[in-house]
Design an enzyme around this catalytic site. Structure first.
Site, PDB file in Angstrom:
ATOM      1  N   SER A  13      53.667  -3.130  29.940  1.00 25.53           N
ATOM      2  CA  SER A  13      54.343  -3.406  28.670  1.00 25.53           C
ATOM      3  C   SER A  13      54.321  -2.201  27.732  1.00 25.53           C
ATOM      4  O   SER A  13      53.261  -1.697  27.343  1.00 25.53           O
ATOM      5  CB  SER A  13      53.657  -4.615  28.008  1.00 25.53           C
ATOM      6  N   THR A  14      55.516  -1.765  27.348  1.00 24.30           N
ATOM      7  CA  THR A  14      55.641  -0.587  26.488  1.00 24.30           C
ATOM      8  C   THR A  14      55.009  -0.813  25.109  1.00 24.30           C
ATOM      9  O   THR A  14      54.351   0.082  24.579  1.00 24.30           O
ATOM     10  CB  THR A  14      57.127  -0.234  26.302  1.00 24.30           C
TER      11      THR A  14
END
EC number: 5.99.1.4
Lengths: 202, 202
Positions: A13-14
């Site tokens: 997840s960025t």
């Protein structure tokens, strides 16, 4: 005793990257402790009918996310790039993070993984990349790899993911406070910390 | 001359309510002007396969949104409640907002509509509700209703929606700056204003 917030994160997840790189410092300023809790978004996405990241399913949203994180990362003075393949398979990294907890090094290892993925654009399902992350966190790579395949570690990751889903978590990062309040997104870290302080007993 | 940001909003959007109630004051403090631009999310959602709001399609996200906006509204001292039917049909309200622009009252009328929907929980597709909103913005309800069904007004709303989609807008509120930078979400209003100031000529 300080209140604690749970930091729910997924290595692919960025926006979890943004939080991982600042949460310890930000929480320390608020006098709140952090419990790092890796989980997998894949099963949660699957249960709502998604076979991949929503950033791939909805390209306009995906393009915006890259630009948005680029701007925020720049304003915080940290690098950002997307790995060649997105979303990464974070299963091994998540199990290793749980293993690293036995050495009190889960936060350091997790930051190393996030930096590998989103500062260097590396593939965090690659064993060589993970070895470097373990080593940089002061861990013995072979020991950790063995431990990470223990049934107890696998079960803990599965339990984390099930708990996340039961709590209504649908994205990462999320933050939960001792009274059960839930906050979603790097943007809500400060609100979560304030909430944890206000609701702290004593 | 002050820089201007475009405020892209949809009357059915809960997070647009949060921005509508603070944007003029927040932008004035940053010495930035605001161009209010209503558009419809429906056609954009449809083009990505959604027949309703994602907050209905993904119930965990919907429940979280209500809680999240409740917290933020409380911290800003404004009321919040969900209307009985969500998402509202904002078509008539959007056309009226474009009509109200001819009287320089689009911002006042739009705030009145958002307050009707999310402070009072009223149905903003109801003509009596819209009449109250027009009157409270100092407008002649009958005149505005006539004007709002003109081909030019209908076309302008359609053009706004097409322009939003062409710019890659996928949600509301969004903010765009004169150099074409795009920001999504009430959380990004301050970043958008800072961007507009920094990039302003002179």
């Amino acid at each position: 005793m300080k209140p604690t917030i749970v930091f729910w994160y997924e290595f692919a997840s960025t926006y979890s990257y943004l939080s991982a790189m600042r949460i310890e410092e930000t929480a320390a300023r608020a006098d709140v402790a952090v419990d790092w809790k890796p989980f997998l978004l894949g099963p949660i996405f699957k249960s709502q009918g998604w076979e991949t990241s929503p950033f791939n399913i909805y390209p306009a949203k995906g393009r915006y996310m890259v630009r948005d994180i680029g701007r925020t990362a720049a304003s915080r003075g940290i690098p950002f790039q997307m790995p060649a393949s997105f979303p990464a398979n974070g299963l091994k990294a998540a199990r290793l993070a749980i293993a690293a907890r036995s050495q009190g090094a889960d936060a350091a290892f997790s930051r190393a993984v996030f930096a590998a993925a989103f500062a260097k654009g590396l593939d965090i399902s690659d064993d060589a990349v993970l070895t470097d992350c373990l080593t940089s966190a002061g861990l013995e790579a072979d020991d950790m790899r063995r431990l990470s395949t223990d049934m107890a570690v696998k079960s803990e990751l599965r339990a984390n993911t099930e708990e996340a889903q039961a709590l209504g978590i649908f994205g990462a990062p999320s933050f939960s406070t001792p009274d059960g309040e839930m906050f979603w997104g790097d943007d809500r870290l400060d609100q979560a910390l304030t909430w944890a302080r206000k609701r702290a007993p004593g």
